[in-house]
Each structure stands twice: as C-alpha cells, then as structure tokens.
Design a protein around this motif. Structure first.
Motif, short mmCIF file in Angstrom:
data_model
loop_
_atom_site.label_atom_id
_atom_site.label_comp_id
_atom_site.label_asym_id
_atom_site.label_seq_id
_atom_site.Cartn_x
_atom_site.Cartn_y
_atom_site.Cartn_z
N GLN A 1 -4.26 0.95 0.87
CA GLN A 1 -3.62 2.09 0.23
C GLN A 1 -4.50 3.34 0.32
O GLN A 1 -4.04 4.44 0.65
N LEU A 2 -5.79 3.17 0.03
CA LEU A 2 -6.71 4.30 0.09
C LEU A 2 -6.83 4.84 1.51
O LEU A 2 -6.91 6.05 1.73
N GLN A 3 -6.84 3.93 2.50
CA GLN A 3 -6.93 4.39 3.87
C GLN A 3 -5.66 5.11 4.30
O GLN A 3 -5.72 6.16 4.95
N LEU A 4 -4.50 4.58 3.93
CA LEU A 4 -3.25 5.26 4.28
C LEU A 4 -3.15 6.61 3.60
O LEU A 4 -2.64 7.58 4.18
N GLN A 5 -3.64 6.71 2.37
CA GLN A 5 -3.67 8.00 1.69
C GLN A 5 -4.52 8.99 2.48
O GLN A 5 -4.13 10.16 2.66
N ALA B 1 0.84 -1.20 0.00
CA ALA B 1 0.00 0.00 0.00
C ALA B 1 0.87 1.25 0.00
O ALA B 1 0.61 2.21 -0.74
N ILE B 2 1.90 1.27 0.82
CA ILE B 2 2.80 2.43 0.88
C ILE B 2 3.54 2.60 -0.44
O ILE B 2 3.67 3.72 -0.96
N VAL C 1 -5.08 8.92 5.70
CA VAL C 1 -4.36 9.26 6.93
C VAL C 1 -3.30 10.32 6.65
O VAL C 1 -3.15 11.29 7.41
N ILE C 2 -2.58 10.18 5.55
CA ILE C 2 -1.57 11.17 5.17
C ILE C 2 -2.21 12.54 4.96
O ILE C 2 -1.71 13.57 5.43
N GLU C 3 -3.34 12.56 4.28
CA GLU C 3 -4.05 13.82 4.04
C GLU C 3 -4.54 14.43 5.36
O GLU C 3 -4.50 15.65 5.54
N ALA C 4 -4.99 13.58 6.29
CA ALA C 4 -5.45 14.07 7.59
C ALA C 4 -4.31 14.70 8.38
O ALA C 4 -4.47 15.75 9.01
#
Length: 345
Positions: free
Chosen positions: A294-298, A19-20, A300-303
């Motif tokens: 991947q979508l969830q980690l994206q 995902a990363i 989190v990064i945006e948050a």
C-alpha cells in the motif's frame, strides 16, 4: 483518482487489491480484473464490483484503466509489461520485473520513451526500520561501509513446488535467488550501492525442481565495500531474512523486522515500531502484510501526479535481476563476473 487494472488473480493479487482498497476510493480504485481463469476473474470482480475479462489485452484497451498491476507468474512479466506500456498504461510489476536483465532493461527504456511510470514491487524498502537504516547510512553514521551481508534462510516444501507446473522452473519462476531472495538483494543494492563484480555458486540441494534452492555470492561494490548474499528454500524450518552492515564506526544487524545489534555512534537504537506489521513469509509466502504494498502504491501514485520517479524504479528492478543473472553466470563458468553499467536513455 487513479484507476487500476490487475492482471493475474493468484495469491499475490490479493495483496495488491487490499493495498489499493486501503488507499481509499478518493485516491485509487480497481476498475478491471483479468485472469486466464475466467471463473476466478469473475469471482474476484464480483466481489470488488468491477469489470473482468479472461483476455488481458481487453483490459489494456479499456479507457477506465490508468495503471496496471502485473501479478502473474514471473515468466510472463516482460511480455505483459511490454503490452501494458505499449497501450499507454503506467505499470507496477511484482518482483522480479523480468526474468532476464536484457528484458528488464527493455521495459525501462520503453517506459522512458513513452513517459510512463514503471515501478517494481520492492515493498520492504517501505518498512520503517529499513528506512531508518537507510537514513543512518546516508548520513555516514556507520563511517566507511566495509561489509554488507544479506541472508534469506527460508523453507518451502516439495508440495509448494509441485502445486503448479511453472513453480521452480528457470523460465517461469526462478529459484531461491530470483524468487525469495530478490527482496533482500534489492535492499542490499539500495543500502550498499551499485555492485561492481560478483562471484557465486548455486545448487539444487533438497527439491526436485529445475532452479536452485540454495545460492551464495560474494559481491564487490563500487564504493569499495564487500558484500555477501545467501538465499535458500531448503533451510528447515525457515528463519527471518537477515541484514548485517559493518562500518568503520559501527554495526547494525537485523533479522526480519527486529534489531539484533545496534552500535551507531550518537544514535540510540530506534524503539520498536509498534504499528508496523510483523515480518512474514519465512515458510508461508502468504503470511505477509499488504501495508507495505500500500505504501509503495501510494508513492507510485504521487510520482505519477508530480511527474517524478517513484522511490522504486524499473531501473532498480533491472539492477537486482542483473546481479542475480551474474551469479548464475558465475556459478556456470566458475569465474568472477563484472557488473556492466547500462544507460536507460
């Protein structure tokens, strides 16, 4: 770019790594890996071209780690999560966020006190079909929600539980509700709202292990709707997880990533999401896609970048564990259990 450290090198770590990598080097990169198994950590690190250690506290001390993914066995999530937050790292924990509700609440409070982002992996919220259903409910297109049901009729062999000493234990792994069922239970709470009471039963029916391999429960939600949930690893050969939503104006039934029934006034059933990976994990926990991680980690990064909460918060993880813990209490006492509200701050 956010720099990730991953603690744990088991099967689930591979989903986080892929995902990363899928996010692209300009957005995220793995800079350090940790595992109690030094040879495994070294092998993964050499493949990725990053640092490695057999002591996760050394990883947490690194200045080139901004955010930590905890992918260890479930019973260690709380302890490692506390250490990561104490070290000033943003935190993503695989489900469940902790094995006990009071531990999950403590993690949420520690993250809030330190102004750090905490998210628990609930990647099924990012599946296109589930997001469409969430929108339909939010717009009131089903009318008054009457009944919400989830079922997880999975199969796991005895050899699966025998493959590691912690599998099937209450303290380290949890049973069908806490392990396999928690994704659907999270979806239930996300779609139907907070629970008020629960009455449940659990049994260990077909496996030689400590935790349950079959659990059922009746839920009453704060909005007045009723709900049912079932999770098992004894249903041979295993079937996709299901969601059924009955409203005063319509009904939606899902199985895995497929629509079984759709009657929503004014809304045709959405077309098949052709680019979405097929649902998996029915009888093999490795047979899922990393896309939704991947979508969830994206997110989190945006948050983290915006200073806003992620779509899946630590508090969401707490609520799922709290409900499952209440099912266990109900099964042990034979009583209906009230779900008490708790403040994070």
């Amino acid at each position: 770019m956010l720099r990730f450290g991953i603690i744990g090198c088991g099967t689930i770590a591979d989903f986080h790594i892929e995902a990363i990598r899928g996010l692209g080097g300009a957005t995220a990169a793995v800079t350090a890996i940790s595992s109690r198994n030094a040879s495994k950590a070294q092998a993964v690190a050499e493949r990725l071209g990053c640092a490695w250690t057999a002591d996760y506290m050394e990883l947490l001390a690194r200045e080139d780690v901004d955010i930590v993914c905890v992918t260890t066995s479930s019973g260690s999530h709380y302890r490692i999560g506390c250490d990561a937050l104490a070290a000033g790292k943003h935190l993503v924990i695989e489900k469940p966020v902790a094995m006990r509700a009071h531990e999950a609440l403590a993690l949420c409070r520690l993250a809030a006190e330190r102004s750090l982002t905490l998210s628990v992996i609930s990647q099924r919220r990012f599946e296109p079909l589930h997001r469409e259903v969430k929108r339909i409910l939010a717009e009131g297109k089903l009318g008054k929600l009457l009944l919400a049901e989830v079922e997880v009729p999975f199969f796991r062999s005895q050899s699966y539980y025998d493959s590691a000493p912690w599998r099937g234990t209450i303290a380290e792994d949890g049973g069908a509700l806490m392990n396999q069922g928690i994704h659907s239970i999270d979806l239930l709470l996300w779609l139907a709202g907070e629970a008020r009471t629960v009455y449940g039963r659990t049994v260990t029916a077909t496996h030689a292990m400590e935790a349950e391999d079959l659990g059922v429960a009746l839920v009453q939600f704060k909005n007045g709707a009723l709900g049912t949930m079932m999770a098992s690893t004894s249903i041979n050969p295993g079937f996709p997880a299901g969601i059924r939503l009955y409203g005063s104006e319509g009904t939606i039934k899902l199985a895995g990533s497929d629509i079984v029934h759709w009657s929503v006034p004014g809304y045709e059933a959405p077309p098949a999401f052709g680019s979405a990976p097929a649902y998996g994990g029915v009888s093999d926990p490795r047979s899922i896609s990393h896309l939704y991680h991947q979508l969830q980690l994206q997110n989190v990064i945006e948050a983290i970048a915006s200073g806003s909460p992620p779509e899946v918060t630590g508090e969401d993880g707490f609520r799922a564990v709290q409900l499952i813990e209440a099912v266990y209490e109900s099964s042990a006492t034979g009583k209906e259990i009230a779900i008490e509200p708790h403040s994070i701050l």
